[in-house]
Design a protein around this motif. Structure first.
Motif, PDB file in Angstrom:
ATOM      1  N   LEU A 292       0.854  -1.182   0.000  1.00  0.00           N
ATOM      2  CA  LEU A 292       0.000   0.000   0.000  1.00  0.00           C
ATOM      3  C   LEU A 292       0.893   1.236   0.000  1.00  0.00           C
ATOM      4  O   LEU A 292       1.749   1.393   0.869  1.00  0.00           O
ATOM      5  N   GLY A 293       0.706   2.106  -0.963  1.00  0.00           N
ATOM      6  CA  GLY A 293       1.547   3.285  -1.093  1.00  0.00           C
ATOM      7  C   GLY A 293       1.339   4.289   0.030  1.00  0.00           C
ATOM      8  O   GLY A 293       0.344   4.239   0.764  1.00  0.00           O
ATOM      9  N   PRO A 294       2.265   5.222   0.188  1.00  0.00           N
ATOM     10  CA  PRO A 294       2.148   6.236   1.244  1.00  0.00           C
ATOM     11  C   PRO A 294       0.940   7.128   0.996  1.00  0.00           C
ATOM     12  O   PRO A 294       0.492   7.312  -0.142  1.00  0.00           O
ATOM     13  N   VAL A 295       0.396   7.670   2.086  1.00  0.00           N
ATOM     14  CA  VAL A 295      -0.767   8.555   2.015  1.00  0.00           C
ATOM     15  C   VAL A 295      -0.425   9.881   2.688  1.00  0.00           C
ATOM     16  O   VAL A 295       0.505   9.966   3.494  1.00  0.00           O
ATOM     17  N   ALA A 296      -1.206  10.900   2.356  1.00  0.00           N
ATOM     18  CA  ALA A 296      -0.931  12.237   2.889  1.00  0.00           C
ATOM     19  C   ALA A 296      -1.182  12.322   4.385  1.00  0.00           C
ATOM     20  O   ALA A 296      -0.487  13.042   5.111  1.00  0.00           O
ATOM     21  N   GLU A 297      -2.183  11.610   4.856  1.00  0.00           N
ATOM     22  CA  GLU A 297      -2.479  11.594   6.302  1.00  0.00           C
ATOM     23  C   GLU A 297      -3.035  10.242   6.678  1.00  0.00           C
ATOM     24  O   GLU A 297      -3.693   9.577   5.889  1.00  0.00           O
ATOM     25  N   GLY A 298      -2.748   9.835   7.919  1.00  0.00           N
ATOM     26  CA  GLY A 298      -3.247   8.558   8.398  1.00  0.00           C
ATOM     27  C   GLY A 298      -2.379   7.389   7.959  1.00  0.00           C
ATOM     28  O   GLY A 298      -1.301   7.558   7.396  1.00  0.00           O
ATOM     29  N   HIS A 299      -2.866   6.200   8.242  1.00  0.00           N
ATOM     30  CA  HIS A 299      -2.135   4.966   7.937  1.00  0.00           C
ATOM     31  C   HIS A 299      -2.662   4.357   6.639  1.00  0.00           C
ATOM     32  O   HIS A 299      -3.875   4.332   6.408  1.00  0.00           O
ATOM     33  N   PRO A 300      -1.795   3.841   5.764  1.00  0.00           N
ATOM     34  CA  PRO A 300      -2.266   3.272   4.496  1.00  0.00           C
ATOM     35  C   PRO A 300      -3.278   2.144   4.663  1.00  0.00           C
ATOM     36  O   PRO A 300      -4.216   2.027   3.869  1.00  0.00           O
TER      37      PRO A 300
ATOM     38  N   ASP B 254      -5.469   4.738  13.431  1.00  0.00           N
ATOM     39  CA  ASP B 254      -4.163   4.937  12.796  1.00  0.00           C
ATOM     40  C   ASP B 254      -3.038   4.531  13.750  1.00  0.00           C
ATOM     41  O   ASP B 254      -2.076   3.854  13.365  1.00  0.00           O
ATOM     42  N   GLU B 255      -3.151   4.962  14.978  1.00  0.00           N
ATOM     43  CA  GLU B 255      -2.124   4.660  15.984  1.00  0.00           C
ATOM     44  C   GLU B 255      -2.033   3.161  16.237  1.00  0.00           C
ATOM     45  O   GLU B 255      -0.938   2.597  16.365  1.00  0.00           O
ATOM     46  N   ALA B 256      -3.191   2.487  16.289  1.00  0.00           N
ATOM     47  CA  ALA B 256      -3.211   1.050  16.554  1.00  0.00           C
ATOM     48  C   ALA B 256      -2.631   0.240  15.396  1.00  0.00           C
ATOM     49  O   ALA B 256      -2.116  -0.869  15.594  1.00  0.00           O
ATOM     50  N   LEU B 257      -2.682   0.773  14.191  1.00  0.00           N
ATOM     51  CA  LEU B 257      -2.181   0.053  13.016  1.00  0.00           C
ATOM     52  C   LEU B 257      -0.672   0.172  12.845  1.00  0.00           C
ATOM     53  O   LEU B 257      -0.067  -0.615  12.105  1.00  0.00           O
ATOM     54  N   ALA B 258      -0.059   1.123  13.514  1.00  0.00           N
ATOM     55  CA  ALA B 258       1.361   1.411  13.290  1.00  0.00           C
ATOM     56  C   ALA B 258       2.267   0.247  13.661  1.00  0.00           C
ATOM     57  O   ALA B 258       3.249  -0.034  12.955  1.00  0.00           O
ATOM     58  N   ALA B 259       1.968  -0.462  14.759  1.00  0.00           N
ATOM     59  CA  ALA B 259       2.852  -1.551  15.198  1.00  0.00           C
ATOM     60  C   ALA B 259       2.753  -2.777  14.298  1.00  0.00           C
ATOM     61  O   ALA B 259       3.786  -3.306  13.857  1.00  0.00           O
ATOM     62  N   PRO B 260       1.553  -3.280  13.993  1.00  0.00           N
ATOM     63  CA  PRO B 260       1.489  -4.477  13.139  1.00  0.00           C
ATOM     64  C   PRO B 260       1.865  -4.217  11.683  1.00  0.00           C
ATOM     65  O   PRO B 260       2.251  -5.148  10.978  1.00  0.00           O
ATOM     66  N   TYR B 261       1.734  -2.976  11.230  1.00  0.00           N
ATOM     67  CA  TYR B 261       2.038  -2.650   9.834  1.00  0.00           C
ATOM     68  C   TYR B 261       2.970  -1.433   9.799  1.00  0.00           C
ATOM     69  O   TYR B 261       2.563  -0.324   9.451  1.00  0.00           O
ATOM     70  N   PRO B 262       4.245  -1.616  10.167  1.00  0.00           N
ATOM     71  CA  PRO B 262       5.178  -0.482  10.226  1.00  0.00           C
ATOM     72  C   PRO B 262       5.481   0.040   8.819  1.00  0.00           C
ATOM     73  O   PRO B 262       5.569  -0.728   7.856  1.00  0.00           O
ATOM     74  N   PRO B 263       5.664   1.340   8.686  1.00  0.00           N
ATOM     75  CA  PRO B 263       5.953   1.910   7.368  1.00  0.00           C
ATOM     76  C   PRO B 263       7.357   1.563   6.899  1.00  0.00           C
ATOM     77  O   PRO B 263       8.295   1.446   7.699  1.00  0.00           O
ATOM     78  N   LEU B 264       7.508   1.400   5.572  1.00  0.00           N
ATOM     79  CA  LEU B 264       8.817   1.245   4.958  1.00  0.00           C
ATOM     80  C   LEU B 264       9.450   2.629   4.785  1.00  0.00           C
ATOM     81  O   LEU B 264       8.851   3.644   5.143  1.00  0.00           O
ATOM     82  N   ALA B 265      10.644   2.672   4.238  1.00  0.00           N
ATOM     83  CA  ALA B 265      11.376   3.930   4.131  1.00  0.00           C
ATOM     84  C   ALA B 265      10.630   4.978   3.321  1.00  0.00           C
ATOM     85  O   ALA B 265      10.731   6.177   3.599  1.00  0.00           O
ATOM     86  N   ASP B 266       9.851   4.539   2.336  1.00  0.00           N
ATOM     87  CA  ASP B 266       9.139   5.492   1.482  1.00  0.00           C
ATOM     88  C   ASP B 266       7.732   5.806   1.983  1.00  0.00           C
ATOM     89  O   ASP B 266       6.965   6.499   1.312  1.00  0.00           O
ATOM     90  N   GLY B 267       7.367   5.275   3.162  1.00  0.00           N
ATOM     91  CA  GLY B 267       6.044   5.530   3.726  1.00  0.00           C
ATOM     92  C   GLY B 267       4.995   4.512   3.337  1.00  0.00           C
ATOM     93  O   GLY B 267       3.877   4.550   3.854  1.00  0.00           O
ATOM     94  N   SER B 268       5.325   3.583   2.457  1.00  0.00           N
ATOM     95  CA  SER B 268       4.392   2.518   2.103  1.00  0.00           C
ATOM     96  C   SER B 268       4.436   1.425   3.180  1.00  0.00           C
ATOM     97  O   SER B 268       5.315   1.428   4.054  1.00  0.00           O
ATOM     98  N   VAL B 269       3.485   0.491   3.131  1.00  0.00           N
ATOM     99  CA  VAL B 269       3.473  -0.638   4.064  1.00  0.00           C
ATOM    100  C   VAL B 269       3.182  -1.910   3.285  1.00  0.00           C
ATOM    101  O   VAL B 269       2.560  -1.880   2.213  1.00  0.00           O
ATOM    102  N   LEU B 270       3.636  -3.041   3.840  1.00  0.00           N
ATOM    103  CA  LEU B 270       3.265  -4.353   3.324  1.00  0.00           C
ATOM    104  C   LEU B 270       2.083  -4.857   4.139  1.00  0.00           C
ATOM    105  O   LEU B 270       2.138  -4.880   5.371  1.00  0.00           O
TER     106      LEU B 270
END
Length: 262
Positions: free
Chosen positions: A195-203, A233-249
């Motif tokens: 999932l690509g980076p987004v302007a606000e919030g978690h992808p 958004d805060e709860a999603l950060a740990a299980p789905y950490p962002p990659l260097a470009d702000g995207s997530v797997l």
């Protein structure tokens, strides 16, 4: 998307991830037999019609019907030009009229009693006709678990998940329900979605917010929605950490069923 009973679907928001949502439908379509009996193809819960062109290309000489409960979605489906007709109707109450193929992509899991519906459809099919189903099986994943947990923590007066059951049953349950009509071909796939980076919030919130979050968001006013989304958004950060470009797997599981009527 007809199974999302009573929910206001946003075709534009849902369509932001068309490629990711279309891939499972194409994987399902690839397993549908080519030698179908005479009859139409029904896209059951067609949504905005993303699968319509692929169904038309695979079966160009057959009538193609799109059926969905959402008027906004069915209007988008009709505008694709892929369908011979589109029907605004409840997929849970729909009765087949000897179609050659009933194709349902990511819709039936929205019906509380979808097992009964799934048993009724093949019972009405002609011999050799096919029932093909794909359902997201993500309810136990952190993306959806955090959705329920956040809602219950912030608004306990409105969200009580005691007695909650995942909308998609184990594969063996579907095999048992459908095996009286033929031999079901059932499999599971876990897609590793980027999932690509987004302007606000978690992808992941943006991907899931247009589907699984709808029943929760519908019960909140604007201020409550903002509060809820920030906490989610805060709860999603740990299980789905962002990659260097702000995207997530984002691992995403889906269940597939293809049944040809004996």
């Amino acid at each position: 998307m007809g199974g999302a009973q009573g929910q206001a679907w946003n075709p534009a928001e849902y369509g932001r991830f068309t490629d990711l949502r279309l891939r499972p439908a194409l994987d399902l379509l690839a397993r549908v037999p080519a030698d179908l009996p005479p009859g139409e193809v029904v896209d059951l819960g067609c949504g905005a019609g993303a699968v319509g062109p692929a169904l038309r290309a695979r079966f160009p000489d057959r009538p193609l019907t799109g059926l969905d409960l959402s008027p906004d979605m069915i209007a988008k489906a009709a505008a694709t030009g892929a369908y011979d007709r589109t029907l605004e109707a409840d997929i849970g109450a729909w009765a087949p009229e000897r179609p050659a193929l009933v194709f349902s992509n990511a819709a039936l899991q929205w019906l509380p009693e979808h097992l009964a519906v799934m048993a009724r459809i093949p019972a009405a099919l002609q011999p050799g006709a096919t029932f093909a189903v794909q359902m997201p099986d993500q309810a136990r994943a952190p993306s959806h678990g955090s959705l329920r947990e956040t809602a219950a923590r912030l608004f306990p007066d409105r969200f009580d998940w005691r007695g909650w059951r995942p909308p998609v049953a184990p594969a063996a349950t579907y095999f048992g329900a459908l095996s009286g009509y033929g031999v079901p071909d059932i499999w599971e796939t876990r897609y590793m979605q980027r999932l690509g980076p987004v302007a606000e919030g978690h992808p992941v919130r943006h991907f899931t917010g247009s589907t699984a979050a709808l029943p929760i968001l519908a019960k909140l006013d604007d201020a409550e929605r903002r509060r809820f989304l920030a906490a989610w958004d805060e709860a999603l950060a740990a299980p789905y950490p962002p990659l260097a470009d702000g995207s997530v797997l984002f691992p995403f599981s889906r269940l597939f069923i293809v049944l040809t009527r004996a």
